[in-house]
Write an enzyme that holds these catalytic residues in place. Structure first.
Site, mmCIF file in Angstrom:
data_model
loop_
_atom_site.group_PDB
_atom_site.id
_atom_site.type_symbol
_atom_site.label_atom_id
_atom_site.label_comp_id
_atom_site.label_asym_id
_atom_site.label_seq_id
_atom_site.Cartn_x
_atom_site.Cartn_y
_atom_site.Cartn_z
ATOM 1 N N LYS A 130 -2.188 100.054 28.869
ATOM 2 C CA LYS A 130 -2.705 100.882 29.964
ATOM 3 C C LYS A 130 -1.769 100.815 31.161
ATOM 4 C CE LYS A 130 -7.033 101.289 32.654
ATOM 5 N NZ LYS A 130 -8.382 100.689 32.796
ATOM 6 N N SER A 205 -12.041 103.750 31.864
ATOM 7 C CA SER A 205 -10.798 104.226 32.429
ATOM 8 C C SER A 205 -9.593 104.035 31.509
ATOM 9 C CB SER A 205 -10.527 103.517 33.754
ATOM 10 O OG SER A 205 -10.398 102.117 33.570
ATOM 11 N N SER A 229 -14.781 100.264 30.739
ATOM 12 C CA SER A 229 -13.498 100.947 30.633
ATOM 13 C C SER A 229 -12.716 100.680 29.359
ATOM 14 C CB SER A 229 -12.617 100.593 31.839
ATOM 15 O OG SER A 229 -13.152 101.151 33.012
#
Length: 559
Positions: A130, A205, A229
């Protein structure tokens, strides 16, 4: 100046897409919703590259690499190409690290030949990360346009550990504005979509990782989770994901808003193609004893659990009493319970314990600053507040609190945790058993339509409690089986909004469905400490602690 930085970030992404992955005139029309077959059909991947990326999990790949069956370069090139294809179809990457990754793979192959074996437990394994997780010399915007030209001066500790274990970081993936969405939409990089149905969200996310793994374009991904997330993208894309207990996996070196906040602790966790791969990630990180470098961590190694399905009890949360799950979610729970029962595992119902209050608490604890810092970062560069950013910023309990008010809120958090534990213990006594894990939805729907992922309650409650929670894939939406509940009466406005979203089940066609396993705090993999229970007559009963864990529970749930 800001416009130049934005343009530079987009150019970095676009120019880094591997040239041998470019679809060009093979890019499908927007009307094509399920793009998961395209990597196999487009002709860019060789049969060998398809086999490498589809037939092996991460732990299988490292075994093959350690035995010299494949080279690191061979596997890295295959995943780079497939990830490039996946990005063009879902918009899941912020930067490909092709040159560094291939050079790293070549070095590892040379060292393998020189040493006669691998250099670490992840030797030659490509891993996606990420964008929020800092890498030296790379952009680390944390979801804000203002920080789009902020460059990390060192690697996060988790990156160092993976690198020292022999991993190859080959791509960085998308995240939403402010990071605080169960959607993945960004003012610079745009929206990441779900590869199984591009009208739906990949989740957030860690949405880029979810889409990438859903396309089988990464064997293992690294994300973060403060309200769902990791788990939301895992469920939405039909893969596995783990939210560990806090202070086990290092966050040292990760830069974000409200640095030093301890009201709700975000965690680093894996997204994976199998449950064994989640174990692999946790074991490799914890075997490195990260607490010697990060004093915030608890010094608990990753422990091995022996399976025993006897005397095992699963408690099922069918509904959190706030937002009712759509029919596909209920069916997934029902089918899983049927499998558990057939395997001889005891199943009981779990009544939600004031989950609305959990949301009121956690939404306030996210923003004890009244969202001042976040709003300022947006306004400084005239960044438009996206709809889901606006939604979370304007939750009723969000307001600026002074030191005393913030401490009072922390006390409420601890009281909620204590109450949950007390009731868990009472329910064990009432049912004359140890409740080994909970089984619950990941959200009230399959992957939501864009801009509609508003109810975090099925994931955020476990962040508030700091319970480890992991996701596994179960099924997909079935238009024949998953009919609308015509007689359902919504309980509140959000419940009604969610109910109306399913008025046409076809919009969720082909969407994966995942469920969560939740255990008590620090039972990420279990323990065998003596435990004292209280019988219904008040006498104490001392029993050996069942091997209650996320890892153990997965093995039993997936018999």
């Amino acid at each position: 100046m800001m416009e130049a930085a934005i343009q530079r970030a987009v150019e970095i992404r676009d120019s880094s897409i591997p040239k041998d992955s470019l679809l060009k005139d093979q890019l499908p029309d927007k009307s094509v919703l399920d793009v998961t077959p395209i990597p196999r059909q487009c002709g860019l991947l060789t049969d060998e590259e398809i086999r490498l990326t589809e037939n092996y999990t991460a732990h299988e790949l490292i075994q093959c690499l350690a035995q010299g069956q494949f080279t690191a370069e061979q596997i890295t090139r295959a995943y780079l190409k497939r990830a490039g294809i996946a990005h063009q179809l879902t918009n899941c990457a912020t930067e490909f690290l092709a040159e560094d990754a291939i050079n790293r793979a070549k070095y590892l192959d040379e060292e393998f030949q020189r040493r006669g074996g691998p250099i670490g437990p992840l030797h030659g394994l490509p891993i996606s990360v990420k964008d929020y997780i800092c890498m030296k010399g790379r952009i680390t915007s944390a979801g804000y346009v203002k920080w789009i030209d902020r460059i990390a001066n060192k690697d996060a500790l988790v990156i160092k550990i993976l690198y020292n274990a022999g991993a190859i970081i080959f791509v960085r993936t998308t995240q939403p504005q402010t990071l605080m969405h169960l959607e993945c939409d960004h003012s610079v990089y745009g929206r990441t979509v779900n590869p199984f149905n591009r009208n739906l969200t990949s989740g957030g996310s860690t949405g880029g990782e979810g889409a990438l793994l859903g396309m089988k374009a990464s064997p293992l991904g690294v994300g973060t989770d403060i309200g769902g997330s990791v788990r939301s993208p895992a469920a939405n894309n039909g893969v596995y994901g783990l939210r560990p207990t806090s202070f086990r996996i290092p966050k040292q070196g990760i830069l974000g808003v409200q640095s030093g906040r301890e009201s709700i602790i975000g965690v680093v966790g894996p997204l994976a193609q199998s449950r064994e791969d989640m174990n692999l990630f946790m074991k490799v990180i914890l075997d490195a004893q990260p607490w010697l470098d990060d004093p915030a961590l608890v010094p608990i190694p990753w422990r091995t659990i022996t399976l025993s399905p006897t005397n095992f009890t699963v408690a099922v949360l069918w509904d959190d009493d706030v937002v009712h799950p759509h029919p596909p979610i209920t069916r997934a729970l029902r089918e899983t319970v049927e499998c558990l029962t057939k395997a001889g595992i005891r199943v009981i119902d779990w009544q939600a314990i004031d989950h609305q209050k959990s949301w009121d608490l956690i939404s306030a604890l996210y923003y004890c600053n009244g969202v001042e810092e976040e709003r300022q970062l947006l306004s400084d560069v005239n960044e438009k507040c996206l709809s889901l950013t606006d939604w979370i910023f304007n939750q009723p309990q969000v307001k600026k609190r002074n030191w005393t008010e913030m401490n009072e809120l922390i006390v409420e958090r601890e009281n909620y945790r204590t109450n949950y534990t007390t009731i868990w213990n009472e329910r064990e006594t009432q049912n004359n058993c140890s409740i080994d894990c909970l089984l619950a939805p990941v959200g009230p729907s399959a992957a939501p339509l864009h801009d509609t992922a508003k109810w975090w309650g099925y994931t955020s409650v476990w962040n508030l409690l700091d319970y480890p929670a992991a996701v596994f894939p179960v099924t997909t939406v079935d238009l024949n089986k998953d009919q609308v509940e015509l007689d359902y009466q919504p309980r509140n406005n959000l419940d009604e909004e969610n109910y109306r979203l399913y008025s046409s089940p076809k919009v969720y066609e082909n969407a994966p469905i995942g469920l969560q396993v939740i255990c008590r705090r620090y039972n990420d993999e279990g323990n065998e400490m003596p435990r004292t229970n209280r019988a219904s007559n008040g006498e104490k009963i001392t029993t050996k602690e069942r091997k209650t864990s996320i890892s153990h529970s997965f093995d039993l749930l997936l018999l």
